[in-house]
Design a protein around this motif. Structure first.
Motif, PDB file in Angstrom:
ATOM      1  N   GLN A 115       8.265   3.053  -9.776  1.00 15.01           N
ATOM      2  CA  GLN A 115       8.279   3.702 -11.077  1.00 15.01           C
ATOM      3  C   GLN A 115       7.647   2.856 -12.170  1.00 15.01           C
ATOM      4  O   GLN A 115       7.667   3.243 -13.341  1.00 15.01           O
ATOM      5  N   ALA A 116       7.100   1.686 -11.786  1.00 14.02           N
ATOM      6  CA  ALA A 116       6.485   0.793 -12.772  1.00 14.02           C
ATOM      7  C   ALA A 116       5.162   1.362 -13.257  1.00 14.02           C
ATOM      8  O   ALA A 116       4.777   2.477 -12.931  1.00 14.02           O
ATOM      9  N   GLY A 117       4.451   0.566 -14.026  1.00 10.57           N
ATOM     10  CA  GLY A 117       3.237   1.058 -14.687  1.00 10.57           C
ATOM     11  C   GLY A 117       2.179   1.591 -13.757  1.00 10.57           C
ATOM     12  O   GLY A 117       1.413   2.482 -14.143  1.00 10.57           O
ATOM     13  N   THR A 118       2.134   1.130 -12.507  1.00 11.69           N
ATOM     14  CA  THR A 118       1.080   1.601 -11.612  1.00 11.69           C
ATOM     15  C   THR A 118       1.312   3.017 -11.130  1.00 11.69           C
ATOM     16  O   THR A 118       0.382   3.673 -10.683  1.00 11.69           O
ATOM     17  N   SER A 119       2.593   3.498 -11.207  1.00  7.16           N
ATOM     18  CA  SER A 119       2.890   4.820 -10.666  1.00  7.16           C
ATOM     19  C   SER A 119       2.156   5.913 -11.408  1.00  7.16           C
ATOM     20  O   SER A 119       1.675   6.872 -10.814  1.00  7.16           O
ATOM     21  N   SER A 120       2.067   5.794 -12.731  1.00  7.44           N
ATOM     22  CA  SER A 120       1.376   6.829 -13.501  1.00  7.44           C
ATOM     23  C   SER A 120      -0.101   6.862 -13.168  1.00  7.44           C
ATOM     24  O   SER A 120      -0.695   7.937 -13.035  1.00  7.44           O
ATOM     25  N   GLU A 121      -0.703   5.698 -12.997  1.00  3.90           N
ATOM     26  CA  GLU A 121      -2.122   5.667 -12.656  1.00  3.90           C
ATOM     27  C   GLU A 121      -2.334   6.203 -11.245  1.00  3.90           C
ATOM     28  O   GLU A 121      -3.318   6.871 -10.957  1.00  3.90           O
ATOM     29  N   ARG A 122      -1.340   5.939 -10.335  1.00  5.35           N
ATOM     30  CA  ARG A 122      -1.476   6.439  -8.981  1.00  5.35           C
ATOM     31  C   ARG A 122      -1.413   7.950  -8.959  1.00  5.35           C
ATOM     32  O   ARG A 122      -2.189   8.610  -8.270  1.00  5.35           O
TER      33      ARG A 122
ATOM     34  N   GLU B 193      -5.079  -1.225  -6.412  1.00 11.02           N
ATOM     35  CA  GLU B 193      -5.363   0.198  -6.251  1.00 11.02           C
ATOM     36  C   GLU B 193      -6.751   0.464  -5.686  1.00 11.02           C
ATOM     37  O   GLU B 193      -6.998   1.549  -5.133  1.00 11.02           O
ATOM     38  N   VAL B 194      -7.663  -0.485  -5.806  1.00 10.11           N
ATOM     39  CA  VAL B 194      -8.998  -0.319  -5.217  1.00 10.11           C
ATOM     40  C   VAL B 194      -9.436  -1.575  -4.482  1.00 10.11           C
ATOM     41  O   VAL B 194     -10.627  -1.782  -4.271  1.00 10.11           O
ATOM     42  N   ARG B 195      -8.475  -2.400  -4.056  1.00 13.71           N
ATOM     43  CA  ARG B 195      -8.859  -3.677  -3.452  1.00 13.71           C
ATOM     44  C   ARG B 195      -9.654  -3.472  -2.161  1.00 13.71           C
ATOM     45  O   ARG B 195     -10.674  -4.126  -1.939  1.00 13.71           O
ATOM     46  N   THR B 196      -9.194  -2.575  -1.306  1.00  8.19           N
ATOM     47  CA  THR B 196      -9.909  -2.350  -0.058  1.00  8.19           C
ATOM     48  C   THR B 196     -11.288  -1.766  -0.311  1.00  8.19           C
ATOM     49  O   THR B 196     -12.269  -2.148   0.326  1.00  8.19           O
ATOM     50  N   ARG B 197     -11.385  -0.832  -1.276  1.00 11.88           N
ATOM     51  CA  ARG B 197     -12.687  -0.260  -1.582  1.00 11.88           C
ATOM     52  C   ARG B 197     -13.598  -1.282  -2.263  1.00 11.88           C
ATOM     53  O   ARG B 197     -14.796  -1.327  -2.020  1.00 11.88           O
ATOM     54  N   GLY B 198     -13.003  -2.107  -3.127  1.00 14.11           N
ATOM     55  CA  GLY B 198     -13.805  -3.163  -3.745  1.00 14.11           C
ATOM     56  C   GLY B 198     -14.297  -4.168  -2.736  1.00 14.11           C
ATOM     57  O   GLY B 198     -15.459  -4.587  -2.742  1.00 14.11           O
TER      58      GLY B 198
ATOM     59  N   TRP C 277       0.831  -1.202   0.000  1.00 12.41           N
ATOM     60  CA  TRP C 277       0.000   0.000   0.000  1.00 12.41           C
ATOM     61  C   TRP C 277       0.864   1.251   0.000  1.00 12.41           C
ATOM     62  O   TRP C 277       0.560   2.241  -0.680  1.00 12.41           O
ATOM     63  N   LEU C 278       1.986   1.235   0.750  1.00 16.64           N
ATOM     64  CA  LEU C 278       2.876   2.383   0.804  1.00 16.64           C
ATOM     65  C   LEU C 278       3.457   2.698  -0.567  1.00 16.64           C
ATOM     66  O   LEU C 278       3.566   3.870  -0.961  1.00 16.64           O
ATOM     67  N   ILE C 279       3.828   1.666  -1.297  1.00 16.54           N
ATOM     68  CA  ILE C 279       4.364   1.876  -2.644  1.00 16.54           C
ATOM     69  C   ILE C 279       3.288   2.445  -3.558  1.00 16.54           C
ATOM     70  O   ILE C 279       3.549   3.351  -4.363  1.00 16.54           O
ATOM     71  N   GLN C 280       2.073   1.916  -3.424  1.00 16.33           N
ATOM     72  CA  GLN C 280       0.969   2.426  -4.229  1.00 16.33           C
ATOM     73  C   GLN C 280       0.724   3.906  -3.959  1.00 16.33           C
ATOM     74  O   GLN C 280       0.353   4.659  -4.862  1.00 16.33           O
ATOM     75  N   ARG C 281       0.953   4.358  -2.728  1.00 13.01           N
ATOM     76  CA  ARG C 281       0.725   5.751  -2.355  1.00 13.01           C
ATOM     77  C   ARG C 281       1.946   6.631  -2.600  1.00 13.01           C
ATOM     78  O   ARG C 281       1.924   7.827  -2.292  1.00 13.01           O
ATOM     79  N   GLY C 282       3.004   6.056  -3.142  1.00 12.93           N
ATOM     80  CA  GLY C 282       4.197   6.839  -3.434  1.00 12.93           C
ATOM     81  C   GLY C 282       5.062   7.132  -2.225  1.00 12.93           C
ATOM     82  O   GLY C 282       5.905   8.038  -2.276  1.00 12.93           O
TER      83      GLY C 282
ATOM     84  N   PRO D 238      -1.111 -14.221  -9.902  1.00 15.85           N
ATOM     85  CA  PRO D 238      -0.681 -13.058  -9.118  1.00 15.85           C
ATOM     86  C   PRO D 238      -1.833 -12.078  -8.925  1.00 15.85           C
ATOM     87  O   PRO D 238      -2.754 -12.006  -9.752  1.00 15.85           O
ATOM     88  N   LEU D 239      -1.791 -11.340  -7.835  1.00  9.58           N
ATOM     89  CA  LEU D 239      -2.817 -10.332  -7.594  1.00  9.58           C
ATOM     90  C   LEU D 239      -2.740  -9.248  -8.665  1.00  9.58           C
ATOM     91  O   LEU D 239      -1.662  -8.768  -8.994  1.00  9.58           O
ATOM     92  N   ALA D 240      -3.884  -8.868  -9.198  1.00 11.58           N
ATOM     93  CA  ALA D 240      -3.937  -7.762 -10.153  1.00 11.58           C
ATOM     94  C   ALA D 240      -3.631  -6.460  -9.426  1.00 11.58           C
ATOM     95  O   ALA D 240      -4.169  -6.204  -8.354  1.00 11.58           O
ATOM     96  N   GLU D 241      -2.753  -5.651 -10.026  1.00 16.88           N
ATOM     97  CA  GLU D 241      -2.390  -4.378  -9.409  1.00 16.88           C
ATOM     98  C   GLU D 241      -3.194  -3.218  -9.986  1.00 16.88           C
ATOM     99  O   GLU D 241      -3.529  -2.278  -9.277  1.00 16.88           O
ATOM    100  N   THR D 242      -3.453  -3.258 -11.297  1.00 18.13           N
ATOM    101  CA  THR D 242      -4.118  -2.149 -11.975  1.00 18.13           C
ATOM    102  C   THR D 242      -5.368  -2.633 -12.682  1.00 18.13           C
ATOM    103  O   THR D 242      -5.623  -3.843 -12.799  1.00 18.13           O
ATOM    104  N   LEU D 243      -6.113  -1.671 -13.195  1.00 17.68           N
ATOM    105  CA  LEU D 243      -7.313  -1.997 -13.964  1.00 17.68           C
ATOM    106  C   LEU D 243      -6.956  -2.789 -15.213  1.00 17.68           C
ATOM    107  O   LEU D 243      -7.680  -3.716 -15.602  1.00 17.68           O
TER     108      LEU D 243
END
Length: 548
Positions: A314-321, A465-470, A276-281, A525-530
């Protein structure tokens, strides 16, 4: 799949499983251990007691002779009085006499309760009988309504403040609500605290569950997720034993929330989810947490940790974050995010199908759990103890089967088979009581298996990115099913004996069909992005073609 997803799972594998994960998983276990006393404890805490109404205090001679009061079981007739209208407006409070209690109710001015099963319950302390009978289902409904409201909050709290902060807020609020419920003698206060308890449990549960899954190794995630339900089963049976010994609702509740006291101290040693920390930058905090994990687990990494974390960030999820963080400053960000997921075919299918699935499974699970007072009036302790044992058996049996057969097969088979057993039980003659017990308990075993697998399957369907909300959305739907349960168990089943079983059977069979179009998540593997969720759905659709 996204680079962050694969890379973080590889990093966790390098760190290995050890004390660091055990602390996070233990916090989740303690959260789960507190739920049974609130969720399925109503047969003990608010259990109905046979009663006898009187227009005046019964004679002291009758109160002193228990054999006369019992009168071969006919003394407590559960009947309210027909009181003239002029008498209704002139009821004066008179001190109780012997075992009789003054209620102030027009149709039951004085009441005596049969204390052969319970010494006291909320039902007897606040006299939810006769014209106040409508208040009894509120005890269960307000808790689940609080859980429903909490589900709308916990996703945002867990994703914004973090998993650890959510657990701390929920555990402290939970303890305060129980203390007030036990110390303030007011039924409105009891109901208010029940509502708050529902909110606090949701605020604790979903983030803690996400934390345990996010720190677990990929090849152990299914096992950890399945076994996290064991404290619920164990403490369901433990609460039944405690209730059988204590028989007073205040003492039963006080013992039932003991795991919450331990949880508050454990949170002091708990780390935030590095995923979660990485997802939040928040790379520096993630590095600190992962360094602690390496030390506790005594691991050795081939690549410097700070380099790996920054590469993941810096991977693909960073831009979406970053895009999501920028949109949060706009008042329309929530609406934009909603439309973004609705436009996704994969997420749209997941949301549409999991909504009825989670509503029905929760409705079935809780209905059977708290149906002790309808199924048996003499052994509510045995009934709850057996449901706890069946729930534990469901977890132990479904854990290896889920890794072999997959999530979809387990959920479909459990719901359909359990519903069928509950439906057939209605046709078993009452003379064959043992057979009715077998059908109900086996049905609950199968439903419990599906319910447990779904608590792993549901979060896995949503990206990080929305696992907890989902998961919060699914829990909201689940709580809606829980809210509707007392309508059937407290009202419908008491007036139409076959209505409950028939409704359970038909609903379970229909609900099992909703899982069939969903993607399988076993050994993935767990999906990270949409986009990861979209790719997974495409692979799921292409798999039958490639296999053939």
């Amino acid at each position: 799949m996204g680079a962050t997803e694969d890379g973080f799972d590889d990093l966790l594998t390098s760190i290995g499983f050890g004390p660091w994960q055990i602390i996070g998983i233990s916090a989740t276990l303690l959260v789960v251990a507190q739920i049974p006393i609130h969720q399925v404890g109503s047969p003990f805490l608010n259990g109905p007691m046979s009663f006898r109404c009187s227009p005046t205090p019964p004679s002291e001679e009758l109160s002193r002779v228990p054999d006369l009061r019992k009168a071969n079981g006919t003394y407590f007739n559960n009947k309210c009085l027909e009181v003239p209208m002029d008498f209704r407006n002139n009821i004066a409070s008179i001190s109780s006499n012997g075992t009789a209690h003054f209620t102030g109710l027009a149709s039951c001015p004085y009441v005596e309760y049969d204390t052969s099963i319970f010494a006291s319950t909320i039902y007897s302390d606040w006299h939810t009988i006769c014209e106040q009978e409508y208040m009894r289902p509120l005890y269960q409904m307000v808790y689940n309504t609080g859980g429903l409201i909490g589900s709308t909050m916990c996703g945002h709290i867990g994703d914004k403040l973090g998993r650890k902060a959510s657990i701390l807020i929920g555990s402290v609020g939970h303890l305060i609500a129980v203390v007030l419920m036990l110390t303030i003698p007011s039924y409105p206060i009891v109901l208010t605290m029940r509502f708050i308890l529902g909110v606090m449990v949701s605020v604790m549960l979903l983030p803690s569950w996400s934390l345990a899954l996010e720190v677990s190794l990929p090849n152990q995630r299914s096992l950890v997720g399945m076994l996290m339900g064991l404290p619920y089963s164990f403490f369901t049976s433990v609460n039944a034993g405690v209730a059988c010994y204590l028989r007073t609702w205040e003492y039963i509740l006080a013992v039932g929330i003991c795991p919450g006291v331990i949880l508050i101290f454990l949170v002091l040693f708990l780390d935030e989810s590095p995923r979660w920390l990485i997802q939040r930058g928040r790379e520096e905090e993630a590095i600190q947490v992962l360094n602690r994990a390496v030390k506790l687990n005594k691991s050795k990494l081939s690549t410097p940790l700070d380099f790996t974390v920054r590469k993941l960030s810096q991977a693909g999820t960073s831009s979406e974050r970053r895009t999501a963080d920028g949109e949060e400053t706009s008042s329309r960000s929530a609406l934009r995010e909603l439309f973004r997921y609705i436009r996704s075919p994969a997420m749209r299918l997941i949301i549409i199908l999991t909504t009825p699935l989670w509503f029905i499974q929760s409705f079935l699970y809780l209905s059977v759990s708290i149906n002790a007072n309808n199924f048996t009036t003499t052994s509510p302790f045995l009934y709850l103890a057996l449901t706890g044992a069946m729930d534990a058996s469901a977890i132990i049996l479904s854990t290896p089967l889920a890794t072999r057969l997959g999530r979809k097969t387990m959920v479909f088979g459990g719901m359909f088979g359990g519903a069928l057993f509950l439906l057939v039980e209605q046709f078993v003659p009452t003379d064959f009581g043992w057979a009715k017990w077998v059908f109900v308990m086996v049905g609950f075993l199968l439903i419990g298996s599906a319910f447990q697998v779904n608590f792993i399957y549901g979060p896995e369907l949503f990206p990080t990115e929305v696992r907890t909300r989902g998961f919060g959305f699914l829990n909201l739907i689940s709580q809606a099913g829980f809210v509707c349960t007392p309508i059937v168990t407290e009202s419908l089943a008491k007036n139409v004996w076959w209505a409950g079983g028939v409704l359970f059977g038909i609903a379970g069979m229909l609900g099992s069909l909703t899982v069939l179009p969903l993607p399988e998540t076993r050994n993935m593997p767990l999906a990270e992005t949409l986009q990861d969720a979209e790719n997974r759905m495409k692979k799921s659709e292409d798999k039958p073609i490639s296999d053939s």
